[in-house]
Motif scaffolding. Structure first.
Motif, PDB file in Angstrom:
ATOM      1  N   LYS A   1       0.735  -0.979  -0.107  1.00  0.00           N
ATOM      2  CA  LYS A   1      -0.051   0.013   0.129  1.00  0.00           C
ATOM      3  C   LYS A   1       0.894   1.199  -0.135  1.00  0.00           C
ATOM      4  O   LYS A   1       0.544   2.196  -0.651  1.00  0.00           O
ATOM      5  CB  LYS A   1      -1.084  -0.187   1.328  1.00  0.00           C
ATOM      6  CG  LYS A   1      -1.919  -1.027   1.047  1.00  0.00           C
ATOM      7  CD  LYS A   1      -2.822  -0.943   2.519  1.00  0.00           C
ATOM      8  CE  LYS A   1      -3.901  -1.797   2.448  1.00  0.00           C
ATOM      9  NZ  LYS A   1      -4.922  -1.963   3.449  1.00  0.00           N
ATOM     10  N   ALA A   2       1.876   1.233   0.788  1.00  0.00           N
ATOM     11  CA  ALA A   2       2.848   2.433   0.768  1.00  0.00           C
ATOM     12  C   ALA A   2       3.433   2.600  -0.445  1.00  0.00           C
ATOM     13  O   ALA A   2       3.623   3.767  -0.772  1.00  0.00           O
ATOM     14  CB  ALA A   2       3.845   2.053   1.914  1.00  0.00           C
ATOM     15  N   LEU A   3       3.865   1.596  -1.050  1.00  0.00           N
ATOM     16  CA  LEU A   3       4.431   1.668  -2.501  1.00  0.00           C
ATOM     17  C   LEU A   3       3.676   2.177  -3.422  1.00  0.00           C
ATOM     18  O   LEU A   3       3.920   3.188  -4.172  1.00  0.00           O
ATOM     19  CB  LEU A   3       5.015   0.329  -3.270  1.00  0.00           C
ATOM     20  CG  LEU A   3       5.529   0.616  -4.459  1.00  0.00           C
ATOM     21  CD1 LEU A   3       6.537   1.406  -4.671  1.00  0.00           C
ATOM     22  CD2 LEU A   3       5.855  -1.069  -4.845  1.00  0.00           C
ATOM     23  N   LEU A   4       2.363   1.741  -3.542  1.00  0.00           N
ATOM     24  CA  LEU A   4       1.361   2.352  -4.208  1.00  0.00           C
ATOM     25  C   LEU A   4       0.840   3.835  -3.958  1.00  0.00           C
ATOM     26  O   LEU A   4       0.667   4.593  -4.929  1.00  0.00           O
ATOM     27  CB  LEU A   4      -0.206   1.641  -4.147  1.00  0.00           C
ATOM     28  CG  LEU A   4      -0.022   0.222  -4.887  1.00  0.00           C
ATOM     29  CD1 LEU A   4      -1.252  -0.669  -4.334  1.00  0.00           C
ATOM     30  CD2 LEU A   4       0.198   0.066  -6.092  1.00  0.00           C
ATOM     31  N   GLU A   5       0.992   4.317  -2.831  1.00  0.00           N
ATOM     32  CA  GLU A   5       1.006   5.642  -2.553  1.00  0.00           C
ATOM     33  C   GLU A   5       1.957   6.389  -3.073  1.00  0.00           C
ATOM     34  O   GLU A   5       2.006   7.366  -3.535  1.00  0.00           O
ATOM     35  CB  GLU A   5       0.742   5.909  -0.995  1.00  0.00           C
ATOM     36  CG  GLU A   5      -0.506   5.289  -0.544  1.00  0.00           C
ATOM     37  CD  GLU A   5      -0.633   5.566   0.981  1.00  0.00           C
ATOM     38  OE1 GLU A   5       0.287   6.074   1.903  1.00  0.00           O
ATOM     39  OE2 GLU A   5      -1.637   4.755   1.503  1.00  0.00           O
ATOM     40  N   GLU A   6       3.154   5.795  -3.038  1.00  0.00           N
ATOM     41  CA  GLU A   6       4.529   6.509  -3.675  1.00  0.00           C
ATOM     42  C   GLU A   6       4.256   6.725  -5.065  1.00  0.00           C
ATOM     43  O   GLU A   6       4.881   7.643  -5.763  1.00  0.00           O
ATOM     44  CB  GLU A   6       5.710   5.707  -3.314  1.00  0.00           C
ATOM     45  CG  GLU A   6       6.061   5.887  -1.873  1.00  0.00           C
ATOM     46  CD  GLU A   6       6.769   7.283  -1.406  1.00  0.00           C
ATOM     47  OE1 GLU A   6       7.338   7.824  -2.270  1.00  0.00           O
ATOM     48  OE2 GLU A   6       6.499   7.667  -0.306  1.00  0.00           O
TER      49      GLU A   6
ATOM     50  N   LEU B   1       1.740   5.504 -11.194  1.00  0.00           N
ATOM     51  CA  LEU B   1       0.334   5.140 -11.611  1.00  0.00           C
ATOM     52  C   LEU B   1      -0.261   6.180 -12.047  1.00  0.00           C
ATOM     53  O   LEU B   1      -0.348   7.225 -11.562  1.00  0.00           O
ATOM     54  CB  LEU B   1      -0.258   4.615 -10.077  1.00  0.00           C
ATOM     55  CG  LEU B   1      -0.346   3.237  -9.611  1.00  0.00           C
ATOM     56  CD1 LEU B   1      -0.750   3.163  -8.296  1.00  0.00           C
ATOM     57  CD2 LEU B   1      -0.859   2.256 -10.703  1.00  0.00           C
ATOM     58  N   ALA B   2      -1.130   5.959 -13.160  1.00  0.00           N
ATOM     59  CA  ALA B   2      -2.112   7.172 -13.731  1.00  0.00           C
ATOM     60  C   ALA B   2      -3.269   6.762 -13.885  1.00  0.00           C
ATOM     61  O   ALA B   2      -3.799   5.689 -13.552  1.00  0.00           O
ATOM     62  CB  ALA B   2      -1.343   7.386 -15.208  1.00  0.00           C
TER      63      ALA B   2
ATOM     64  N   ASP C   1       9.462  -8.333  -3.788  1.00  0.00           N
ATOM     65  CA  ASP C   1       8.277  -8.831  -3.616  1.00  0.00           C
ATOM     66  C   ASP C   1       6.991  -7.857  -3.192  1.00  0.00           C
ATOM     67  O   ASP C   1       6.075  -8.147  -3.577  1.00  0.00           O
ATOM     68  CB  ASP C   1       8.518  -9.794  -1.996  1.00  0.00           C
ATOM     69  CG  ASP C   1       9.219 -11.108  -2.478  1.00  0.00           C
ATOM     70  OD1 ASP C   1       9.422 -11.345  -3.921  1.00  0.00           O
ATOM     71  OD2 ASP C   1       9.828 -11.618  -1.613  1.00  0.00           O
ATOM     72  N   VAL C   2       7.457  -6.839  -2.586  1.00  0.00           N
ATOM     73  CA  VAL C   2       6.465  -5.535  -2.332  1.00  0.00           C
ATOM     74  C   VAL C   2       6.126  -4.936  -3.533  1.00  0.00           C
ATOM     75  O   VAL C   2       4.770  -4.964  -3.965  1.00  0.00           O
ATOM     76  CB  VAL C   2       7.310  -4.469  -1.454  1.00  0.00           C
ATOM     77  CG1 VAL C   2       6.274  -3.225  -1.464  1.00  0.00           C
ATOM     78  CG2 VAL C   2       7.474  -5.017  -0.126  1.00  0.00           C
ATOM     79  N   PHE C   3       6.713  -4.985  -4.964  1.00  0.00           N
ATOM     80  CA  PHE C   3       6.378  -4.459  -6.094  1.00  0.00           C
ATOM     81  C   PHE C   3       5.264  -5.699  -6.727  1.00  0.00           C
ATOM     82  O   PHE C   3       4.344  -4.961  -7.130  1.00  0.00           O
ATOM     83  CB  PHE C   3       7.530  -4.230  -6.861  1.00  0.00           C
ATOM     84  CG  PHE C   3       7.165  -3.896  -8.391  1.00  0.00           C
ATOM     85  CD1 PHE C   3       7.023  -2.786  -8.682  1.00  0.00           C
ATOM     86  CD2 PHE C   3       7.330  -4.794  -9.265  1.00  0.00           C
ATOM     87  CE1 PHE C   3       6.705  -2.209  -9.896  1.00  0.00           C
ATOM     88  CE2 PHE C   3       6.935  -4.542 -10.667  1.00  0.00           C
ATOM     89  CZ  PHE C   3       6.398  -3.243 -11.136  1.00  0.00           C
ATOM     90  N   ALA C   4       5.749  -6.649  -6.540  1.00  0.00           N
ATOM     91  CA  ALA C   4       4.898  -7.692  -7.486  1.00  0.00           C
ATOM     92  C   ALA C   4       3.583  -7.749  -6.444  1.00  0.00           C
ATOM     93  O   ALA C   4       2.474  -7.927  -7.224  1.00  0.00           O
ATOM     94  CB  ALA C   4       5.671  -9.045  -7.078  1.00  0.00           C
ATOM     95  N   GLU C   5       3.670  -7.543  -5.303  1.00  0.00           N
ATOM     96  CA  GLU C   5       2.271  -7.677  -4.414  1.00  0.00           C
ATOM     97  C   GLU C   5       1.381  -6.379  -4.725  1.00  0.00           C
ATOM     98  O   GLU C   5       0.225  -6.321  -5.000  1.00  0.00           O
ATOM     99  CB  GLU C   5       2.546  -7.661  -2.998  1.00  0.00           C
ATOM    100  CG  GLU C   5       1.168  -7.726  -2.223  1.00  0.00           C
ATOM    101  CD  GLU C   5       1.424  -7.674  -0.696  1.00  0.00           C
ATOM    102  OE1 GLU C   5       0.387  -7.501  -0.094  1.00  0.00           O
ATOM    103  OE2 GLU C   5       2.599  -7.890  -0.197  1.00  0.00           O
ATOM    104  N   ALA C   6       2.063  -5.145  -4.964  1.00  0.00           N
ATOM    105  CA  ALA C   6       1.351  -4.011  -5.254  1.00  0.00           C
ATOM    106  C   ALA C   6       0.868  -4.126  -6.659  1.00  0.00           C
ATOM    107  O   ALA C   6      -0.495  -3.823  -6.793  1.00  0.00           O
ATOM    108  CB  ALA C   6       2.402  -2.838  -5.103  1.00  0.00           C
TER     109      ALA C   6
END
Length: 143
Positions: free
Chosen positions: A33-38, A61-62, A127-132
């Motif tokens: 979630k933190a990565l998606l916010e970034e 993310l656009a 792993d965080v990227f793949a999950e995001a």
């Protein structure tokens, strides 16, 4: 560019998945979630080309999270998240020309079989990227 080149925003610094659990830090879901916010703003990433060259790009993310935009220099590629068929980690999928390693996460695009491979500094970031990214892909109806 500025900042610590070894640190990718949105990823916990100096943590591995096991160390993060042992230290009681944020769960992978919270990290994703933190990565998606970034990613609402362009973030520096590395793309691995089919020839094995690492190329710095920005990923964003656009369209309210409906698209991923990869920008290298003045060239941009927009991929709808519903156009991502699968997200692989490590050396999968084995049948593409890109020389994959354990630090890769590869997005396979629907229909074309075309892939975009990102390369990370460590397994936790991968792993965080793949999950995001997986969390963005719409689930088929009825599942």
């Amino acid at each position: 560019t500025g900042g610590d080149p070894a640190h990718v925003p949105g990823f916990p610094e100096n943590t591995t998945p096991m160390a993060a659990r042992e230290q009681g830090k944020a769960s992978p879901s919270a990290s994703a979630k933190a990565l998606l916010e970034e990613l609402v703003k362009p973030q520096p990433m590395n793309v691995l080309t089919s020839s094995g060259q690492l190329v710095t790009c920005s990923l964003q993310l656009a369209s309210g999270g409906a698209e991923l935009e990869v920008r290298v220099g003045d060239q941009s590629r927009i991929t709808p998240v519903n156009g991502i068929e699968a997200v692989f980690v490590g050396t999968s999928p084995p049948d593409i020309p890109t020389p994959l390693n354990e630090l890769c996460s590869t997005l396979m695009l629907t229909g074309s079989g075309e892939c975009i491979t990102f390369h990370f500094q460590d397994l936790a970031q991968r792993d965080v990227f793949a999950e995001a990214v997986r969390s963005l892909i719409p689930k088929p109806k009825g599942t």
